[in-house]
Design an enzyme around this catalytic site. Structure first.
Site, PDB file in Angstrom:
ATOM      1  CB  SER A 137     -11.945 -56.198  11.238  1.00 44.94           C
ATOM      2  OG  SER A 137     -11.107 -57.008  10.424  1.00 44.94           O
ATOM      3  CE  LYS A 191     -14.598 -58.290  12.223  1.00 46.62           C
ATOM      4  NZ  LYS A 191     -14.454 -59.602  12.690  1.00 46.62           N
ATOM      5  CG  HIS A 194     -14.797 -57.585   7.579  1.00 48.75           C
ATOM      6  ND1 HIS A 194     -14.118 -58.598   8.229  1.00 48.75           N
ATOM      7  CD2 HIS A 194     -13.839 -56.713   7.162  1.00 48.75           C
ATOM      8  CE1 HIS A 194     -12.825 -58.356   8.206  1.00 48.75           C
ATOM      9  NE2 HIS A 194     -12.626 -57.212   7.569  1.00 48.75           N
ATOM     10  CG  ASN A 195     -15.309 -61.953  10.114  1.00 49.39           C
ATOM     11  OD1 ASN A 195     -14.904 -60.798  10.035  1.00 49.39           O
ATOM     12  ND2 ASN A 195     -15.075 -62.706  11.161  1.00 49.39           N
ATOM     13  CD  GLU A 198     -11.332 -62.655   7.861  1.00 49.61           C
ATOM     14  OE1 GLU A 198     -11.510 -61.505   8.304  1.00 49.61           O
ATOM     15  OE2 GLU A 198     -11.207 -63.647   8.602  1.00 49.61           O
TER      16      GLU A 198
HETATM   17  C1  6PG Z   1     -10.928 -59.927  11.820  1.00 46.20           C
HETATM   18  C2  6PG Z   1     -11.051 -61.419  11.726  1.00 46.20           C
HETATM   19  C3  6PG Z   1     -11.309 -61.990  13.079  1.00 46.20           C
HETATM   20  C4  6PG Z   1     -10.980 -63.468  13.201  1.00 46.20           C
HETATM   21  C5  6PG Z   1     -11.970 -64.367  12.529  1.00 46.20           C
HETATM   22  C6  6PG Z   1     -11.362 -65.632  12.031  1.00 46.20           C
HETATM   23  O1  6PG Z   1     -11.694 -59.287  11.149  1.00 46.20           O
HETATM   24  O2  6PG Z   1     -10.071 -59.463  12.567  1.00 46.20           O
HETATM   25  O3  6PG Z   1     -12.088 -61.765  10.873  1.00 46.20           O
HETATM   26  O4  6PG Z   1     -12.609 -61.670  13.406  1.00 46.20           O
HETATM   27  O5  6PG Z   1      -9.698 -63.712  12.781  1.00 46.20           O
HETATM   28  O6  6PG Z   1     -12.928 -64.657  13.485  1.00 46.20           O
HETATM   29  O7  6PG Z   1     -12.414 -66.444  11.691  1.00 46.20           O
HETATM   30  P1  6PG Z   1     -12.330 -67.986  11.450  1.00 46.20           P
HETATM   31  O8  6PG Z   1     -11.668 -68.593  12.650  1.00 46.20           O
HETATM   32  O9  6PG Z   1     -13.739 -68.392  11.286  1.00 46.20           O
HETATM   33  O10 6PG Z   1     -11.488 -68.148  10.229  1.00 46.20           O
END
Ligand code: 6PG
Length: 486
Positions: A137, A191, A194-195, A198
């Site tokens: 990430s 991960k 984590h997303n 996010e």
């Molecule tokens: C990270 C982000 C990365 C990416 C996502 C965006 O941890 O660096 O999460 O993995 O930016 O995949 O996800 P979306 O396109 O679903 O918003």
């Protein structure tokens, strides 16, 4: 570079295949740390471009074919794949596996679904190969300058791979933002969550922005100033910081605030949805993440929004806010509280996943490796680590003494924000759903009792009593007598 024993001059320490931005940045990060890095891409042009532009950053071993790429790696070989999730990843794994020998390590550093990682790990294990699904990430910037890294796979593979990944990861107080998460798909699972977190973070920040914009009529730059201010306190985090940056940015073409010229339809690549789907399978309520994911779908539901706009009555009149400062302070507190709930729910999902799949995941360590490098990096993650240090078996993060004290300070403000939004017709799915969860989880008694009775009524699904053991059913359509079923 603590435990780095350099390989002979003519072989690379590690390889990266897939030279799009994330892959090439990871390769450059490794090279900048003194590793000899083999690089490869399906079309050789991208490999050449990396050498042309960044060849002087370290020792690269470019290869045109997969055969040469594998041959250029020191044994046991380590090859990182950084290609599109799904079919393309499977294709590269197959190609690599055919060329590799027992004990070699294939690393998938993309955002793969953890069940795919488990499947691939099992298949490669049969062939004597290690497969490590690893979360990375921090976006493009992080990949280059220090991401947060979440590797799964065998402890044995981590011995060879871990020191290199720890080296190139972000560091906090000298500690790497990388640790062995657990076996097989554990890294990609973490991960994924984590997303999901996010998504919740981004949505609730956007809800706070929306309230300031609509209820207080503040312009983007003024709201950006508020986020800058918030970034100096408990909310200090990368996402708050970039939000301020975005809100202060002005569109070159129109001179308008940049945020105002962007179409209000949020896209998604799927990791948030995976988090929610998995949580449903595991029976873990991740309401903040789910609402954040649905909020993106609502925004992208063009036909539905078109049909509703100007047709569905609001029956809400905007109440003037007497004390804007207090309103902003309320939003800050509500944001902190909602964020705590989203993280608590995310950690619940990790704990349940670990239980389900037999991973020995140290939850405190997960918060630790998210302290820097990743998208959800934030000051308060230290508090999560401390909470799990106090009690590694903590059943609910929110119930830790630090969080109960913190959230207590936020509750009245949180309720005011949600109530105001409801009365005035502003959508606040994450503010509201996290508050509702908070009230549910702390409830002495829930209406689930009535749901159980209804289930027993129409489906003889049985229920348990508060006053003793056993499973019961009532003959609802007959004499309504209760009988024990077990
Ligand atoms: C990270 C982000 C990365 C990416 C996502 C965006 O941890 O660096 O999460 O993995 O930016 O995949 O996800 P979306 O396109 O679903 O918003």
């Amino acid at each position: 570079m603590a435990s780095f024993a350099p390989s002979p001059a003519d072989v690379a320490d590690i390889g990266v295949t897939g030279m799009a931005v994330m892959g090439s940045n990871l390769a450059r990060n490794l090279a900048r740390h003194g590793y000899k890095v083999a690089i490869h891409n399906r079309s050789v042009g991208k490999t050449e471009k990396v050498i042309d532009s960044y060849g002087d950053e370290g020792q690269f071993f470019p290869s045109e074919t997969m055969e040469d790429f594998v041959a250029s790696l020191q044994k046991p070989r380590v090859a990182i794949i950084m290609v599109k999730a799904g079919g393309p990843t499977d294709a590269v794994i197959d190609e690599l596996a055919d060329l590799m020998d027992e004990g070699d390590i294939i690393v998938d550093a993309g955002n793969a679904l953890f069940t795919d990682t488990r499947r691939r790990e099992a298949a490669l294990r049969e062939r004597g190969l290690h497969f490590v699904g690893t979360g990375v990430s921090g976006g493009e910037e992080g990949a280059l300058n220090g991401p947060s890294i979440m590797p799964g796979g065998t402890p044995e593979s981590y011995k060879r791979l871990g020191p290199m990944l720890e080296d190139i990861s972000a560091h906090v107080d000298g500690e790497p933002c990388c640790t062995h998460v657990g076996e097989d798909g554990a890294g990609h699972f973490v991960k994924m969550v984590h997303n999901g977190i996010e998504y919740a973070d981004m949505q609730v920040i956007s809800e706070a922005y929306d309230m300031m914009s609509k209820a207080l009529g503040m312009d983007a730059a003024a709201i950006g100033d508020v986020f800058d201010q918030w970034n100096k306190g408990d909310l200090e985090s990368f996402l708050i910081e970039i939000t301020a940056g975005v809100l202060h940015h002005v569109d070159d073409r129109t001179g308008k605030p940049f945020v105002d010229i962007i179409l209000d339809q949020a896209a998604q690549k799927g990791t948030g949805a995976w988090t929610v789907q998995t949580a449903l399978d595991l029976g873990v309520p991740v309401t903040g993440i789910a609402e954040a994911t649905f909020a993106r779908s609502v925004s992208g539901g063009v036909a539905q929004r078109e049909a509703a706009r100007g047709v569905l009555p609001a029956e809400a009149e905007t109440q003037a806010i007497d004390d804007p400062e207090r309103f902003i302070d309320d939003l800050q507190k509500a944001l902190y509280a909602a964020k705590l709930v989203s993280y608590s729910q995310g950690f619940d999902e990790i704990a349940k996943g670990a239980e389900e799949y037999g991973w020995n995941i140290n939850l405190g360590d997960m918060a630790k490796i998210w302290r820097d490098g990743c998208i959800i990096r934030a000051k308060f993650l230290n508090r999560i680590t401390e909470a799990y240090d106090r009690n590694p078996e903590l059943p609910l993060l929110l119930a830790d003494e630090y969080f109960t004290t913190e959230i207590a300070k936020c509750i009245p403000a949180w309720r005011r924000v949600v109530a105001y939004a409801a009365e005035n017709g502003y959508p606040v799915p994450v503010f509201a759903s996290t508050l509702s969860y908070y009230d549910a989880v702390r409830s002495e008694r829930l209406p689930a009792a009535l749901v159980q009775a209804q289930r027993d009524f129409f489906g003889a699904h049985t229920y348990q009593r508060v006053d003793g053991e056993g499973t019961f059913h009532v003959e609802w359509s007959e004499d309504r007598r209760e009988s024990r079923q077990d």
